[in-house]
Write a protein that holds these residues in place. Structure first.
Motif, PDB file in Angstrom:
ATOM      1  N   HIS A 100       8.415  12.518   9.504  1.00 58.09           N
ATOM      2  CA  HIS A 100       9.101  12.125   8.277  1.00 58.09           C
ATOM      3  C   HIS A 100       9.363  10.616   8.324  1.00 58.09           C
ATOM      4  CE1 HIS A 100       9.783  16.212   6.827  1.00 58.09           C
ATOM      5  NE2 HIS A 100      10.040  16.543   8.079  1.00 58.09           N
ATOM      6  N   LYS A 101       8.600   9.866   7.597  1.00 57.03           N
ATOM      7  CA  LYS A 101       8.704   8.406   7.610  1.00 57.03           C
ATOM      8  C   LYS A 101       9.708   7.946   6.554  1.00 57.03           C
ATOM      9  CE  LYS A 101       3.746   8.548   8.484  1.00 57.03           C
ATOM     10  NZ  LYS A 101       2.399   8.201   7.977  1.00 57.03           N
ATOM     11  N   LYS A 102      10.138   6.701   6.690  1.00 61.16           N
ATOM     12  CA  LYS A 102      11.037   6.116   5.699  1.00 61.16           C
ATOM     13  C   LYS A 102      10.336   6.015   4.348  1.00 61.16           C
ATOM     14  CE  LYS A 102      13.476   2.538   6.602  1.00 61.16           C
ATOM     15  NZ  LYS A 102      13.879   1.163   6.980  1.00 61.16           N
ATOM     16  N   LYS A 103      11.116   6.075   3.277  1.00 60.68           N
ATOM     17  CA  LYS A 103      10.531   5.958   1.941  1.00 60.68           C
ATOM     18  C   LYS A 103       9.950   4.572   1.697  1.00 60.68           C
ATOM     19  CE  LYS A 103      11.509   6.832  -2.946  1.00 60.68           C
ATOM     20  NZ  LYS A 103      12.534   7.282  -3.926  1.00 60.68           N
TER      21      LYS A 103
ATOM     22  N   CYS B 239       0.859  -1.177   0.000  1.00 66.61           N
ATOM     23  CA  CYS B 239       0.000   0.000   0.000  1.00 66.61           C
ATOM     24  C   CYS B 239       0.896   1.227   0.000  1.00 66.61           C
ATOM     25  CB  CYS B 239      -0.943   0.009   1.206  1.00 66.61           C
ATOM     26  SG  CYS B 239      -0.099  -0.158   2.797  1.00 66.61           S
ATOM     27  N   VAL B 240       0.288   2.399   0.061  1.00 64.61           N
ATOM     28  CA  VAL B 240       1.072   3.631   0.044  1.00 64.61           C
ATOM     29  C   VAL B 240       0.545   4.572   1.116  1.00 64.61           C
ATOM     30  CG1 VAL B 240      -0.370   4.662  -1.760  1.00 64.61           C
ATOM     31  CG2 VAL B 240       1.948   5.505  -1.402  1.00 64.61           C
ATOM     32  N   THR B 241       1.457   5.286   1.770  1.00 66.28           N
ATOM     33  CA  THR B 241       1.088   6.250   2.795  1.00 66.28           C
ATOM     34  C   THR B 241       1.860   7.544   2.555  1.00 66.28           C
ATOM     35  OG1 THR B 241       0.828   6.577   5.186  1.00 66.28           O
ATOM     36  CG2 THR B 241       2.835   5.451   4.449  1.00 66.28           C
ATOM     37  N   SER B 242       1.837   8.458   3.530  1.00 65.69           N
ATOM     38  CA  SER B 242       2.543   9.732   3.368  1.00 65.69           C
ATOM     39  C   SER B 242       3.070  10.197   4.710  1.00 65.69           C
ATOM     40  CB  SER B 242       1.593  10.801   2.809  1.00 65.69           C
ATOM     41  OG  SER B 242       0.698  11.254   3.827  1.00 65.69           O
ATOM     42  N   ASN B 243       3.898  11.238   4.685  1.00 62.76           N
ATOM     43  CA  ASN B 243       4.250  11.918   5.917  1.00 62.76           C
ATOM     44  C   ASN B 243       2.994  12.560   6.505  1.00 62.76           C
ATOM     45  OD1 ASN B 243       6.939  11.238   5.538  1.00 62.76           O
ATOM     46  ND2 ASN B 243       7.509  13.234   4.710  1.00 62.76           N
TER      47      ASN B 243
ATOM     48  N   ASN C   9       6.148   4.976   1.213  1.00 63.75           N
ATOM     49  CA  ASN C   9       5.787   6.263   1.794  1.00 63.75           C
ATOM     50  C   ASN C   9       6.139   7.387   0.828  1.00 63.75           C
ATOM     51  OD1 ASN C   9       5.064   8.209   3.896  1.00 63.75           O
ATOM     52  ND2 ASN C   9       7.253   8.634   3.972  1.00 63.75           N
ATOM     53  N   VAL C  10       5.153   8.239   0.563  1.00 72.00           N
ATOM     54  CA  VAL C  10       5.392   9.442  -0.231  1.00 72.00           C
ATOM     55  C   VAL C  10       6.024  10.481   0.686  1.00 72.00           C
ATOM     56  CG1 VAL C  10       4.323  11.268  -1.599  1.00 72.00           C
ATOM     57  CG2 VAL C  10       3.421   8.930  -1.707  1.00 72.00           C
ATOM     58  N   LYS C  11       7.164  10.992   0.314  1.00 69.21           N
ATOM     59  CA  LYS C  11       7.895  11.918   1.183  1.00 69.21           C
ATOM     60  C   LYS C  11       7.311  13.326   1.083  1.00 69.21           C
ATOM     61  CE  LYS C  11      11.335  10.843   3.047  1.00 69.21           C
ATOM     62  NZ  LYS C  11      11.542  10.360   4.444  1.00 69.21           N
ATOM     63  N   LYS C  12       5.993  13.393   1.235  1.00 66.42           N
ATOM     64  CA  LYS C  12       5.280  14.660   1.269  1.00 66.42           C
ATOM     65  C   LYS C  12       4.276  14.605   2.415  1.00 66.42           C
ATOM     66  CE  LYS C  12       5.573  15.785  -3.664  1.00 66.42           C
ATOM     67  NZ  LYS C  12       4.804  16.148  -4.880  1.00 66.42           N
ATOM     68  N   THR C  13       4.006  15.744   3.014  1.00 68.36           N
ATOM     69  CA  THR C  13       3.033  15.818   4.094  1.00 68.36           C
ATOM     70  C   THR C  13       1.645  15.993   3.482  1.00 68.36           C
ATOM     71  OG1 THR C  13       4.697  16.862   5.488  1.00 68.36           O
ATOM     72  CG2 THR C  13       2.411  16.992   6.229  1.00 68.36           C
TER      73      THR C  13
END
Length: 277
Positions: free
Chosen positions: A132-135, A115-119, A190-194
Protein backbone atom coordinates in the motif's frame (compact mmCIF):
# COMPACT_ATOMS: atom_id res chain seq x y z
CA UNK A 1 -10.24 6.32 -35.91
CA UNK A 2 -9.50 5.44 -32.27
CA UNK A 3 -10.08 8.45 -30.00
CA UNK A 4 -8.22 6.84 -27.11
CA UNK A 5 -4.56 7.76 -26.60
CA UNK A 6 -2.09 5.11 -27.69
CA UNK A 7 -0.25 3.37 -24.85
CA UNK A 8 2.98 1.54 -25.63
CA UNK A 9 3.43 -1.45 -23.33
CA UNK A 10 7.10 -2.44 -23.12
CA UNK A 11 8.33 -5.83 -21.93
CA UNK A 12 12.07 -6.50 -21.77
CA UNK A 13 13.01 -10.15 -21.44
CA UNK A 14 15.93 -12.54 -21.29
CA UNK A 15 15.74 -16.33 -20.91
CA UNK A 16 12.22 -16.28 -19.48
CA UNK A 17 10.42 -18.31 -22.15
CA UNK A 18 8.42 -20.13 -19.47
CA UNK A 19 7.23 -16.93 -17.75
CA UNK A 20 6.99 -14.50 -20.65
CA UNK A 21 3.52 -15.72 -21.82
CA UNK A 22 1.96 -14.68 -18.51
CA UNK A 23 3.25 -11.12 -18.95
CA UNK A 24 2.27 -10.93 -22.62
CA UNK A 25 -1.24 -12.30 -21.95
CA UNK A 26 -1.79 -9.70 -19.21
CA UNK A 27 -1.11 -6.96 -21.77
CA UNK A 28 -3.20 -8.49 -24.55
CA UNK A 29 -6.15 -8.98 -22.16
CA UNK A 30 -6.32 -5.35 -20.99
CA UNK A 31 -9.76 -3.77 -21.00
CA UNK A 32 -8.20 -0.63 -22.52
CA UNK A 33 -8.39 -0.96 -26.27
CA UNK A 34 -5.52 1.06 -27.74
CA UNK A 35 -2.26 -0.60 -26.75
CA UNK A 36 0.79 -1.45 -28.82
CA UNK A 37 2.97 -4.18 -27.35
CA UNK A 38 6.73 -4.03 -27.76
CA UNK A 39 8.84 -7.00 -26.62
CA UNK A 40 12.62 -6.64 -26.48
CA UNK A 41 14.52 -9.93 -26.31
CA UNK A 42 17.88 -9.02 -24.82
CA UNK A 43 20.02 -11.89 -26.09
CA UNK A 44 18.01 -14.89 -24.91
CA UNK A 45 19.49 -18.34 -25.50
CA UNK A 46 16.34 -20.31 -24.64
CA UNK A 47 13.04 -20.62 -26.55
CA UNK A 48 12.06 -16.96 -26.12
CA UNK A 49 12.12 -16.28 -29.86
CA UNK A 50 9.77 -19.22 -30.48
CA UNK A 51 7.35 -17.89 -27.85
CA UNK A 52 7.33 -14.43 -29.43
CA UNK A 53 6.87 -15.87 -32.93
CA UNK A 54 3.84 -17.87 -31.77
CA UNK A 55 2.20 -14.72 -30.43
CA UNK A 56 3.01 -12.78 -33.58
CA UNK A 57 1.03 -15.29 -35.62
CA UNK A 58 -2.15 -14.13 -33.85
CA UNK A 59 -1.37 -10.65 -32.54
CA UNK A 60 0.29 -7.46 -33.66
CA UNK A 61 3.46 -7.35 -31.57
CA UNK A 62 6.59 -5.32 -32.24
CA UNK A 63 9.56 -7.59 -31.49
CA UNK A 64 13.15 -6.38 -31.13
CA UNK A 65 16.00 -8.88 -30.82
CA UNK A 66 19.47 -8.17 -29.44
CA UNK A 67 21.76 -10.97 -30.60
CA UNK A 68 24.01 -10.18 -27.65
CA UNK A 69 22.70 -8.88 -24.35
CA UNK A 70 22.85 -5.07 -24.14
CA UNK A 71 21.60 -4.91 -20.54
CA UNK A 72 18.34 -3.95 -18.91
CA UNK A 73 18.58 -0.19 -19.41
CA UNK A 74 19.58 -0.34 -23.08
CA UNK A 75 16.74 -2.80 -23.73
CA UNK A 76 14.21 -0.53 -21.99
CA UNK A 77 15.48 2.50 -23.90
CA UNK A 78 15.16 0.56 -27.16
CA UNK A 79 11.52 0.02 -26.34
CA UNK A 80 10.97 3.71 -25.60
CA UNK A 81 12.80 4.77 -28.78
CA UNK A 82 10.69 2.45 -30.95
CA UNK A 83 7.37 3.26 -29.27
CA UNK A 84 4.63 5.20 -31.03
CA UNK A 85 2.43 5.76 -28.00
CA UNK A 86 1.79 9.00 -26.19
CA UNK A 87 2.19 7.01 -22.98
CA UNK A 88 4.68 4.33 -21.94
CA UNK A 89 3.84 1.53 -19.51
CA UNK A 90 6.54 -0.97 -18.61
CA UNK A 91 6.13 -4.55 -17.42
CA UNK A 92 8.77 -6.98 -16.17
CA UNK A 93 8.69 -10.32 -17.95
CA UNK A 94 7.90 -12.31 -14.79
CA UNK A 95 5.11 -10.01 -13.55
CA UNK A 96 1.55 -9.44 -14.71
CA UNK A 97 -1.00 -6.65 -14.97
CA UNK A 98 -4.56 -6.79 -13.71
CA UNK A 99 -7.10 -6.49 -16.51
CA UNK A 100 -8.01 -2.84 -15.85
CA UNK A 101 -4.52 -1.56 -15.02
CA UNK A 102 -4.03 0.71 -18.04
CA UNK A 103 -7.61 1.97 -18.05
CA UNK A 104 -7.47 2.92 -14.36
CA UNK A 105 -4.00 4.47 -14.56
CA UNK A 106 -5.05 6.62 -17.52
CA UNK A 107 -8.22 7.72 -15.72
CA UNK A 108 -6.03 8.91 -12.84
CA UNK A 109 -3.28 10.51 -14.89
CA UNK A 110 -2.71 14.23 -14.29
CA UNK A 111 -0.04 16.36 -15.96
CA UNK A 112 0.65 18.08 -12.63
CA UNK A 113 2.25 14.82 -11.52
CA UNK A 114 5.31 13.24 -13.12
CA UNK A 115 3.58 9.89 -13.70
CA UNK A 116 1.11 7.49 -12.13
CA UNK A 117 1.56 4.11 -10.46
CA UNK A 118 -0.52 1.71 -8.35
CA UNK A 119 -0.39 -0.58 -5.35
CA UNK A 120 1.29 -3.91 -6.10
CA UNK A 121 0.67 -7.42 -4.85
CA UNK A 122 4.08 -8.84 -3.91
CA UNK A 123 4.17 -12.62 -4.29
CA UNK A 124 6.93 -14.83 -2.89
CA UNK A 125 7.09 -18.47 -1.76
CA UNK A 126 3.32 -18.96 -2.13
CA UNK A 127 2.64 -15.97 0.13
CA UNK A 128 1.49 -12.55 -0.95
CA UNK A 129 1.07 -9.11 0.52
CA UNK A 130 -0.25 -5.87 -0.94
CA UNK A 131 2.17 -2.97 -0.97
CA UNK A 132 0.00 0.00 0.00
CA UNK A 133 1.88 3.05 -1.27
CA UNK A 134 1.26 6.69 -0.43
CA UNK A 135 -1.32 8.48 -2.56
CA UNK A 136 1.20 11.19 -3.47
CA UNK A 137 4.90 10.28 -3.49
CA UNK A 138 7.07 13.38 -3.29
CA UNK A 139 10.66 14.06 -4.30
CA UNK A 140 11.54 14.16 -0.60
CA UNK A 141 9.94 10.72 -0.10
CA UNK A 142 11.97 9.26 -2.95
CA UNK A 143 15.26 10.49 -1.56
CA UNK A 144 14.68 8.14 1.39
CA UNK A 145 13.82 5.06 -0.66
CA UNK A 146 12.10 3.79 -3.78
CA UNK A 147 8.46 4.15 -2.75
CA UNK A 148 7.18 3.72 -6.32
CA UNK A 149 8.24 0.18 -7.18
CA UNK A 150 9.26 -1.03 -10.61
CA UNK A 151 6.67 0.35 -13.05
CA UNK A 152 4.61 3.45 -13.86
CA UNK A 153 2.55 4.94 -16.66
CA UNK A 154 4.27 8.05 -18.01
CA UNK A 155 4.26 10.25 -21.09
CA UNK A 156 6.88 9.15 -23.62
CA UNK A 157 8.09 12.70 -24.27
CA UNK A 158 8.97 13.08 -20.59
CA UNK A 159 11.14 9.97 -20.69
CA UNK A 160 12.90 11.26 -23.79
CA UNK A 161 13.42 14.72 -22.27
CA UNK A 162 15.26 13.33 -19.24
CA UNK A 163 17.29 10.86 -21.32
CA UNK A 164 15.49 7.61 -20.47
CA UNK A 165 17.10 4.98 -18.28
CA UNK A 166 20.70 5.59 -17.21
CA UNK A 167 22.66 2.91 -19.06
CA UNK A 168 25.72 3.40 -16.84
CA UNK A 169 23.93 2.03 -13.76
CA UNK A 170 23.98 -1.69 -12.94
CA UNK A 171 21.27 -1.41 -10.28
CA UNK A 172 18.46 0.88 -9.07
CA UNK A 173 17.80 1.97 -12.67
CA UNK A 174 14.06 2.36 -12.17
CA UNK A 175 14.60 4.16 -8.84
CA UNK A 176 17.02 6.55 -10.55
CA UNK A 177 14.44 7.27 -13.25
CA UNK A 178 11.67 8.03 -10.74
CA UNK A 179 13.92 10.51 -8.95
CA UNK A 180 14.75 12.34 -12.17
CA UNK A 181 11.11 12.36 -13.31
CA UNK A 182 9.93 13.61 -9.93
CA UNK A 183 12.61 16.29 -9.75
CA UNK A 184 11.62 17.71 -13.14
CA UNK A 185 7.86 17.17 -13.34
CA UNK A 186 6.54 17.01 -9.78
CA UNK A 187 5.29 14.27 -7.42
CA UNK A 188 4.18 10.81 -8.47
CA UNK A 189 0.53 9.87 -8.08
CA UNK A 190 -0.40 6.45 -6.76
CA UNK A 191 -3.76 4.85 -7.46
CA UNK A 192 -4.87 3.22 -4.22
CA UNK A 193 -5.81 0.03 -6.03
CA UNK A 194 -3.84 -3.16 -6.58
CA UNK A 195 -3.22 -3.38 -10.33
CA UNK A 196 -0.09 -5.52 -10.70
CA UNK A 197 1.35 -8.79 -9.42
CA UNK A 198 5.08 -8.66 -8.74
CA UNK A 199 6.67 -12.10 -8.38
CA UNK A 200 9.74 -12.30 -6.18
CA UNK A 201 10.42 -16.03 -5.96
CA UNK A 202 11.70 -16.65 -9.47
CA UNK A 203 15.08 -18.42 -9.60
CA UNK A 204 16.00 -17.84 -13.23
CA UNK A 205 18.28 -14.95 -14.12
CA UNK A 206 17.02 -11.44 -14.62
CA UNK A 207 18.50 -9.18 -17.27
CA UNK A 208 20.63 -7.42 -14.66
CA UNK A 209 23.63 -9.24 -13.17
CA UNK A 210 23.16 -9.94 -9.43
CA UNK A 211 26.92 -9.55 -8.85
CA UNK A 212 26.65 -5.94 -9.98
CA UNK A 213 23.76 -4.98 -7.73
CA UNK A 214 25.74 -3.61 -4.79
CA UNK A 215 28.26 -1.64 -6.85
CA UNK A 216 25.37 -0.41 -9.00
CA UNK A 217 23.43 0.83 -5.99
CA UNK A 218 26.53 2.56 -4.65
CA UNK A 219 26.86 4.32 -8.03
CA UNK A 220 23.21 5.34 -7.78
CA UNK A 221 23.77 6.71 -4.27
CA UNK A 222 26.80 8.73 -5.34
CA UNK A 223 24.81 10.13 -8.27
CA UNK A 224 22.03 11.51 -6.07
CA UNK A 225 23.53 12.02 -2.61
CA UNK A 226 24.08 15.74 -3.22
CA UNK A 227 20.28 16.13 -3.31
CA UNK A 228 19.80 14.36 0.03
CA UNK A 229 19.68 15.78 3.53
CA UNK A 230 21.55 14.16 6.41
CA UNK A 231 18.68 11.85 7.39
CA UNK A 232 18.18 10.67 3.81
CA UNK A 233 21.88 9.94 3.34
CA UNK A 234 21.95 8.04 6.60
CA UNK A 235 18.94 5.94 5.62
CA UNK A 236 20.41 5.17 2.20
CA UNK A 237 23.66 4.05 3.82
CA UNK A 238 21.69 1.94 6.29
CA UNK A 239 20.04 0.07 3.42
CA UNK A 240 23.43 -0.48 1.77
CA UNK A 241 24.81 -1.89 5.02
CA UNK A 242 21.69 -4.04 5.38
CA UNK A 243 22.23 -5.48 1.89
CA UNK A 244 25.85 -6.24 2.82
CA UNK A 245 24.74 -8.06 5.97
CA UNK A 246 26.51 -5.53 8.19
CA UNK A 247 23.51 -4.62 10.37
CA UNK A 248 23.90 -7.16 13.15
CA UNK A 249 21.51 -5.97 15.84
CA UNK A 250 18.29 -4.09 16.31
CA UNK A 251 20.23 -1.54 18.38
CA UNK A 252 22.41 -0.76 15.37
CA UNK A 253 19.25 -0.36 13.33
CA UNK A 254 17.93 2.18 15.84
CA UNK A 255 21.16 4.15 15.51
CA UNK A 256 21.01 4.36 11.70
CA UNK A 257 17.34 4.78 10.82
CA UNK A 258 15.60 8.20 10.94
CA UNK A 259 12.77 8.47 13.44
CA UNK A 260 10.08 8.85 10.77
CA UNK A 261 11.02 5.44 9.29
CA UNK A 262 12.10 3.64 12.45
CA UNK A 263 8.90 1.75 13.24
CA UNK A 264 8.72 0.40 9.70
CA UNK A 265 12.27 -0.94 9.93
CA UNK A 266 11.74 -2.43 13.38
CA UNK A 267 8.70 -4.34 12.07
CA UNK A 268 10.72 -5.55 9.09
CA UNK A 269 13.57 -6.64 11.37
CA UNK A 270 11.21 -8.60 13.61
CA UNK A 271 9.59 -10.30 10.62
CA UNK A 272 12.95 -11.23 9.09
CA UNK A 273 14.66 -12.41 12.25
CA UNK A 274 11.91 -13.87 14.42
CA UNK A 275 8.63 -14.49 12.61
CA UNK A 276 10.34 -16.30 9.72
CA UNK A 277 12.41 -18.50 12.02
Amino acid sequence: MNSQPLVSAIITTKNRSDLLPRAIDSVLNQTFGNIELIVIDDGSTDETQDVIAEYQEKHSIIAIRNEESAGACRARNQGIENASGEYIAGLDDDDEWYLERISILLDNYDDSCACVTSNDRMIASNRSIVWHKKKIITFDDLLYSNQVGNQVLVKRNRLLEIGGFDETLDAAQDYDLWIRLCEKYGPIRNVKKTLQNVYQDVDVKRISNPKSQLSGYLAFYKKHKNKMNRAQKKYQLFNIRLAQGKVESIFELIGWVPRKRLWKEIKRWIADHYLSA
